[in-house]
Enzyme design. Structure first.
Site, short mmCIF file in Angstrom:
data_model
loop_
_atom_site.label_atom_id
_atom_site.label_comp_id
_atom_site.label_asym_id
_atom_site.label_seq_id
_atom_site.Cartn_x
_atom_site.Cartn_y
_atom_site.Cartn_z
N PRO A 30 -2.96 2.86 12.48
CA PRO A 30 -3.54 3.43 11.41
C PRO A 30 -4.38 2.24 10.41
CG PRO A 30 -1.33 4.36 11.47
CD PRO A 30 -1.51 3.05 12.55
N CYS A 31 -5.53 2.82 10.10
CA CYS A 31 -6.37 1.86 9.39
C CYS A 31 -6.61 2.20 7.72
CB CYS A 31 -7.94 2.02 10.15
SG CYS A 31 -8.56 3.74 9.66
#
Length: 393
Positions: A76-77
């Site tokens: 996840p960013c």
């Protein structure tokens, strides 16, 4: 290692890594995805019923993981992206899931760990927290025996008209620094080789990963002129034609906005010229189009800039002062094409999910053609290694 490389697909989303690596000839043997809608699309798109699966990476016991040659993880960013709180991989609840991958690797016996890893995240991973987070990623992998290379890859150089920069890290368990083998730079494609896989009416044809669908290319002339579709960057109230679409957002707006760098639209125009004084002159050997005919593609990097013209039959606004055709948002199908997915896979996902979910899934995903290029490079190096080992034995 054998003739066929196997891989596990962590943070799988709708399977961008899977499709790209399968096009290289690799085989997926399992995936992990916590979003029920993304997993619904994934299972509709791929034959995954007999494969290993877990929805929550934090609940995986390393001993339960099947042996694979490669792991993928587009972790996840949200805590890394400049559009978020930028807490980083240590403080951020979502992006810190990177350490779950490290936990699983450490929980395996060294000989059972994958030979290869491919990780992906946004460009800001390189610089967030003055680069210390990225250093932590590199150290965490090196500590357990992986040699790591990385590169900043842009989707627009890999056969899709999308300006999307992402950091790819490739780690190899048996590499030694300075042994002469380099994954990066990864060769970029030019997107010109259009090989039709599935025929049909324009807008439904499917092309292989070496090219792009003729309905969304904006290259001058050729297929772009036939399609009559032009990307528009919606930049602070001053939209302009572009050669590529902006990066797809995971949270796609319900309409067209004028916030800088947010999204792209598609322009329907009657005609376009590069400079006002050339309106009645030939452009590259072609005369101006009449209203109702698709405009030929404009080269937006021309030093004279862009000037759009319309007639009384046109509707919509490009800005406050110009009536210039219509702008519409990209369709879900087009956003998936921008990520390199063929239409038949999109249609399987569209059958089980709403348009809003399809937009999110395209925005959260990886560009399959970029993954394909990275996978091809890995396979080339692995073939060399296997050949050397066979000589020794």
């Amino acid at each position: 290692m054998g003739s066929e490389m196997t891989f596990l697909d962590f943070f799988s989303g709708v399977g961008g890594f899977r499709y790209g690596l399968e096009q290289c000839g690799m085989k997926c043997i399992g995936h992990c995805e916590i979003d029920k809608y993304a997993n619904r699309s994934y299972r509709a798109m791929f034959d995954a019923e007999e494969e290993w699966y877990e929805n929550d990476i934090t609940q995986i016991n390393p001993a339960d993981l099947p042996r694979a040659n490669l792991w993928t993880a587009g972790f996840p960013c949200q805590d890394i992206s400049v559009s978020g709180a930028m807490l980083g991989i240590t403080l951020g609840k979502r992006s810190s899931l990177f350490f779950e991958v490290v936990r699983l690797l450490k929980g395996k016996n060294p000989e059972d760990r994958p030979e290869w890893l491919i990780l992906e995240n946004v460009k800001n991973l390189l610089s967030i927290n003055q680069g210390w987070d990225f250093a932590t990623v590199l150290y965490s992998l090196a500590e357990i025996g992986y040699h790591v290379e990385y590169g900043l890859l842009n989707s627009k150089f890999h056969g899709v008209p999308q300006n999307r920069e992402r950091v790819y890290l490739v780690a190899y368990r048996h590499f030694r620094a300075g042994d002469g083998r380099k994954v990066f730079p990864v060769t970029a494609g030019d997107g010109k080789a259009l090989i039709q896989l599935i025929g049909g009416t324009q807008g439904r044809r499917v092309y292989d990963p070496a090219g792009i669908s003729c309905t969304i290319t904006s290259a001058a002339g050729g297929f772009g002129g036939k399609a009559g579709l032009y990307f528009v960057d919606l930049c602070k109230g001053n939209p302009k034609l572009t050669d590529t679409a902006r990066c797809i957002k995971a949270r796609y707006d319900s309409g067209i906005t004028n916030r800088g760098a947010d999204n792209s639209g598609v322009f329907y125009g009657c005609r376009a010229v590069l400079t006002p004084d050339r309106e009645n002159k030939r452009q590259n050997g072609r005369r101006m189009k009449e209203c109702g005919e698709p405009a030929f593609t404009v080269n937006t990097v021309d030093r004279h800039g862009i000037y759009l013209y319309s007639c009384e039959n046109c509707t919509g606004l490009l800005n406050e002062n110009e009536n210039c055709g219509r702008i519409r948002r990209l369709t879900p199908r087009e956003t998936w094409r921008l990520q390199g997915f063929p239409d038949f896979l999109f249609e399987r996902a569209a059958a089980v999910n709403s348009d809003n979910q399809l937009y999110r899934q395209a925005g959260n995903g990886v560009t399959t053609t970029v993954v394909y290029a990275v996978g091809q490079r890995i396979l080339a190096i692995q073939t060399e290694l296997d050949a050397e080992r066979s000589k020794i034995t």
